[in-house]
Design an enzyme around this catalytic site. Structure first.
Site, PDB file in Angstrom:
ATOM      1  N   ARG A 108       8.545   9.924 -15.813  1.00 16.36           N
ATOM      2  CA  ARG A 108       8.818  11.250 -16.338  1.00 16.36           C
ATOM      3  C   ARG A 108       7.764  11.572 -17.391  1.00 16.36           C
ATOM      4  O   ARG A 108       7.180  10.686 -17.999  1.00 16.36           O
ATOM      5  CB  ARG A 108      10.215  11.307 -16.966  1.00 16.36           C
ATOM      6  CG  ARG A 108      11.357  10.947 -16.027  1.00 16.36           C
ATOM      7  CD  ARG A 108      12.678  11.004 -16.782  1.00 16.36           C
ATOM      8  NE  ARG A 108      13.810  10.695 -15.921  1.00 16.36           N
ATOM      9  CZ  ARG A 108      14.374   9.493 -15.812  1.00 16.36           C
ATOM     10  NH1 ARG A 108      13.882   8.470 -16.510  1.00 16.36           N
ATOM     11  NH2 ARG A 108      15.401   9.291 -15.005  1.00 16.36           N
TER      12      ARG A 108
ATOM     13  N   LYS B 269      15.782   8.842 -20.263  1.00 13.31           N
ATOM     14  CA  LYS B 269      16.928   9.638 -19.845  1.00 13.31           C
ATOM     15  C   LYS B 269      18.110   8.722 -19.518  1.00 13.31           C
ATOM     16  O   LYS B 269      17.922   7.601 -19.028  1.00 13.31           O
ATOM     17  CB  LYS B 269      16.539  10.469 -18.614  1.00 13.31           C
ATOM     18  CG  LYS B 269      17.503  11.600 -18.294  1.00 13.31           C
ATOM     19  CD  LYS B 269      16.948  12.450 -17.171  1.00 13.31           C
ATOM     20  CE  LYS B 269      17.884  13.596 -16.839  1.00 13.31           C
ATOM     21  NZ  LYS B 269      17.358  14.436 -15.739  1.00 13.31           N
TER      22      LYS B 269
ATOM     23  N   HIS C 141       6.022  17.368 -12.822  1.00 13.32           N
ATOM     24  CA  HIS C 141       7.179  16.659 -12.272  1.00 13.32           C
ATOM     25  C   HIS C 141       7.071  16.487 -10.765  1.00 13.32           C
ATOM     26  O   HIS C 141       7.717  15.595 -10.190  1.00 13.32           O
ATOM     27  CB  HIS C 141       8.457  17.416 -12.623  1.00 13.32           C
ATOM     28  CG  HIS C 141       9.694  16.576 -12.576  1.00 13.32           C
ATOM     29  ND1 HIS C 141       9.888  15.477 -13.396  1.00 13.32           N
ATOM     30  CD2 HIS C 141      10.802  16.648 -11.797  1.00 13.32           C
ATOM     31  CE1 HIS C 141      11.066  14.936 -13.133  1.00 13.32           C
ATOM     32  NE2 HIS C 141      11.630  15.615 -12.169  1.00 13.32           N
TER      33      HIS C 141
ATOM     34  N   ARG D  48       6.218  13.065  -9.624  1.00 11.99           N
ATOM     35  CA  ARG D  48       7.352  12.133  -9.518  1.00 11.99           C
ATOM     36  C   ARG D  48       8.044  12.296  -8.173  1.00 11.99           C
ATOM     37  O   ARG D  48       8.426  11.307  -7.545  1.00 11.99           O
ATOM     38  CB  ARG D  48       8.320  12.383 -10.675  1.00 11.99           C
ATOM     39  CG  ARG D  48       9.508  11.428 -10.769  1.00 11.99           C
ATOM     40  CD  ARG D  48      10.168  11.595 -12.134  1.00 11.99           C
ATOM     41  NE  ARG D  48      11.538  11.121 -12.186  1.00 11.99           N
ATOM     42  CZ  ARG D  48      11.905   9.883 -12.500  1.00 11.99           C
ATOM     43  NH1 ARG D  48      10.985   8.976 -12.762  1.00 11.99           N
ATOM     44  NH2 ARG D  48      13.179   9.537 -12.558  1.00 11.99           N
TER      45      ARG D  48
ATOM     46  N   HIS E 105      17.077   5.592 -12.617  1.00 21.13           N
ATOM     47  CA  HIS E 105      18.279   6.350 -12.314  1.00 21.13           C
ATOM     48  C   HIS E 105      19.517   5.480 -12.480  1.00 21.13           C
ATOM     49  O   HIS E 105      19.474   4.267 -12.240  1.00 21.13           O
ATOM     50  CB  HIS E 105      18.226   6.886 -10.877  1.00 21.13           C
ATOM     51  CG  HIS E 105      17.204   7.959 -10.692  1.00 21.13           C
ATOM     52  ND1 HIS E 105      16.531   8.163  -9.507  1.00 21.13           N
ATOM     53  CD2 HIS E 105      16.731   8.898 -11.545  1.00 21.13           C
ATOM     54  CE1 HIS E 105      15.700   9.170  -9.641  1.00 21.13           C
ATOM     55  NE2 HIS E 105      15.795   9.630 -10.860  1.00 21.13           N
TER      56      HIS E 105
ATOM     57  N   TYR F  24      15.104  13.651  -5.294  1.00 21.68           N
ATOM     58  CA  TYR F  24      13.648  13.600  -5.207  1.00 21.68           C
ATOM     59  C   TYR F  24      13.143  13.456  -3.769  1.00 21.68           C
ATOM     60  O   TYR F  24      11.949  13.552  -3.535  1.00 21.68           O
ATOM     61  CB  TYR F  24      13.102  12.422  -6.030  1.00 21.68           C
ATOM     62  CG  TYR F  24      13.226  12.666  -7.517  1.00 21.68           C
ATOM     63  CD1 TYR F  24      12.216  13.297  -8.211  1.00 21.68           C
ATOM     64  CD2 TYR F  24      14.363  12.289  -8.208  1.00 21.68           C
ATOM     65  CE1 TYR F  24      12.314  13.533  -9.556  1.00 21.68           C
ATOM     66  CE2 TYR F  24      14.484  12.530  -9.576  1.00 21.68           C
ATOM     67  CZ  TYR F  24      13.456  13.145 -10.240  1.00 21.68           C
ATOM     68  OH  TYR F  24      13.572  13.391 -11.574  1.00 21.68           O
TER      69      TYR F  24
END
Length: 282
Positions: free
Chosen positions: A129, A154, A234, A237, A268, A277
């Site tokens: 990120r 995150k 982004h 990613r 995640h 994604y």
């Protein structure tokens, strides 16, 4: 989180300027604050209004007259933008553009092209990120073990991100260049050094600074999304996640085995979040 702190300060600044003698958070006050941010996207406004509502609920415990907004009146969330999946040729053109003098060169910071190049490699090869990349310090880079230490990202998760042999060579080369140019090399120094001590903490690149350079590079390299504008950082990613799964298919591996590993690598909580994604490709 820093974003929540900023939002509370924004509200406090608004109250001090427009309602210096107010003692109760009222509906008129809330609606005035919302009107101050009509230029923002509906998704951002909705997220901010939800947070302020939580703050109002907290206030109402001690101040029963506090107005608590009805979430049913908030703007509707906009659907997420479709990602622009970048090919290896796209990424090669972007990396080549980082060395063009008029794109990212800075007389005050001759390492800027190499720093931007490293940032793009971290996004595309590791799926980091943007916030994770700008928060990396030299202490987080272990070229002996070939890992990056991502701290408090995150979901408040920390993790180790292994890097490939080729990317590790890029890291070693970049660190040697840092020593030659006598840039800060203490462990707390940012990996992505901007060369501007008055900028972000310790002189590191900010997210906005990276985005500005990214858009310049995309325009020079002729890399645009479906709407004819530079893709988002982004999207690298997204491209990383899709490329990993495509490589798994080509190697004959079971994608259901690869997916949980990919989720852990990307930081995640569960692999169901990784599905966001993954876009259908040929």
């Amino acid at each position: 989180p820093q974003g929540d702190t900023w939002l509370l300060r924004n509200l406090d600044f608004f109250l001090a300027n427009h309602y210096p003698i107010a003692r109760v958070f009222s509906a008129d006050l809330f609606e005035h604050w919302v009107r101050e941010h009509l230029a923002l996207s509906p998704t951002t406004r909705c997220r901010w209004m939800r947070f302020i509502r939580k703050f109002c609920l907290y206030l109402s415990r001690t101040e029963p007259d506090t107005f608590v907004p009805d979430p049913r009146t908030f703007p509707r969330l906009m659907p997420p933008k479709a990602p622009c999946l970048l090919s290896q040729d796209d990424v090669a053109r972007l990396l080549a553009a980082t060395h063009r003098p008029r794109v990212v060169y800075s007389r005050e910071h001759p390492l800027r092209p190499k720093t931007i190049r490293l940032a793009l490699l971290l996004f595309y090869c590791c799926g980091l990120r943007r916030s994770e990349a700008v928060n990396l310090t030299l202490a987080d880079v272990d070229t002996q073990q070939r890992v990056l230490r991502i701290k408090h990202a995150k979901f408040h998760k920390s993790r180790l991100v292994p890097v490939s042999t080729s990317l590790n060579r890029e890291l070693c080369r970049y660190l040697r260049e840092r020593r030659i140019h006598k840039t800060p090399m203490d462990p707390s120094a940012p990996l992505l050094w901007s060369g501007q001590a008055g900028g972000r903490a310790n002189g590191g690149f900010s997210g906005g600074g990276l985005r500005f350079n990214w858009q310049q590079i995309c325009r020079y390299a002729g890399v645009f999304n479906q709407r004819g504008v530079p893709p988002r950082i982004h999207d690298l990613r997204h491209s990383f996640a899709v490329t990993v799964l495509q490589r798994s298919y080509r190697a004959g591996h079971d994608p259901q085995v690869t997916l949980p590993r990919l989720a852990r690598y990307m930081g995640h909580v569960g692999f169901q979040f990784t599905h966001y994604y993954l876009q259908f490709t040929e």
